[in-house]
Design a protein around this motif. Sequence first.
Motif, short mmCIF file in Angstrom:
data_model
loop_
_atom_site.label_atom_id
_atom_site.label_comp_id
_atom_site.label_asym_id
_atom_site.label_seq_id
_atom_site.Cartn_x
_atom_site.Cartn_y
_atom_site.Cartn_z
N PRO A 72 -25.34 -32.33 -48.66
CA PRO A 72 -25.00 -32.45 -47.25
C PRO A 72 -23.54 -32.13 -46.94
O PRO A 72 -23.23 -31.53 -45.91
CB PRO A 72 -25.32 -33.91 -46.91
CG PRO A 72 -26.32 -34.33 -47.93
CD PRO A 72 -25.97 -33.56 -49.17
N ALA A 73 -22.62 -32.51 -47.83
CA ALA A 73 -21.20 -32.22 -47.60
C ALA A 73 -20.95 -30.71 -47.60
O ALA A 73 -20.17 -30.20 -46.80
CB ALA A 73 -20.34 -32.91 -48.65
N ALA A 75 -23.19 -28.46 -46.72
CA ALA A 75 -23.77 -27.96 -45.48
C ALA A 75 -22.79 -28.11 -44.32
O ALA A 75 -22.63 -27.20 -43.50
CB ALA A 75 -25.08 -28.69 -45.17
N VAL A 76 -22.10 -29.23 -44.25
CA VAL A 76 -21.10 -29.45 -43.20
C VAL A 76 -19.94 -28.47 -43.36
O VAL A 76 -19.47 -27.88 -42.39
CB VAL A 76 -20.60 -30.92 -43.22
CG1 VAL A 76 -19.39 -31.09 -42.33
CG2 VAL A 76 -21.72 -31.86 -42.81
N GLN A 77 -19.51 -28.28 -44.59
CA GLN A 77 -18.40 -27.34 -44.86
C GLN A 77 -18.80 -25.92 -44.44
O GLN A 77 -18.01 -25.21 -43.81
CB GLN A 77 -18.07 -27.40 -46.34
CG GLN A 77 -16.86 -26.62 -46.75
CD GLN A 77 -16.58 -26.80 -48.25
OE1 GLN A 77 -17.44 -27.23 -49.03
NE2 GLN A 77 -15.37 -26.46 -48.64
N ARG A 79 -21.14 -25.11 -42.26
CA ARG A 79 -21.28 -25.10 -40.80
C ARG A 79 -19.94 -24.84 -40.14
O ARG A 79 -19.82 -23.98 -39.25
CB ARG A 79 -21.86 -26.43 -40.30
CG ARG A 79 -21.98 -26.47 -38.78
CD ARG A 79 -22.04 -27.89 -38.24
NE ARG A 79 -20.82 -28.60 -38.56
CZ ARG A 79 -20.74 -29.93 -38.63
NH1 ARG A 79 -21.80 -30.67 -38.44
NH2 ARG A 79 -19.60 -30.51 -38.90
N ASP A 80 -18.93 -25.57 -40.57
CA ASP A 80 -17.60 -25.39 -39.98
C ASP A 80 -17.06 -23.98 -40.25
O ASP A 80 -16.44 -23.37 -39.38
CB ASP A 80 -16.64 -26.45 -40.51
CG ASP A 80 -17.00 -27.85 -40.04
OD1 ASP A 80 -17.76 -27.98 -39.05
OD2 ASP A 80 -16.53 -28.82 -40.66
#
Length: 98
Positions: A72-73, A75-77, A79-80
């Motif tokens: 998940p981390a 995926a966030v990275q 996304r940004d």
Amino acid sequence: MTFETAVSARFLADADMEAAIGQRVNWQVRLQGNPLPDITLDIVSDSRPQHFKGFERVRRTRVQVTLRAADPAMAVQLRDLAIDILAPPAIVDGVKFQ
């Protein structure tokens, strides 16, 4: 170059994104067995506004970017990073992004 190819090219031209996903940018269908992370793109809306002399040159095309990652981390990275890649105006092989 098509709009779809130009959007994919924006992702693949970024060294950080290319290092994370390789060449795994697909439109509409995620390839079976594709390793993570990857990106799947879909056109959500693509109106073709017209005036009396034909189609307007500028139109708003909305694209959904689906990023998949095992972590998940990550995926966030990603996304940004995707937002940083797509938000600035650019011209990619004749396709103008505003």
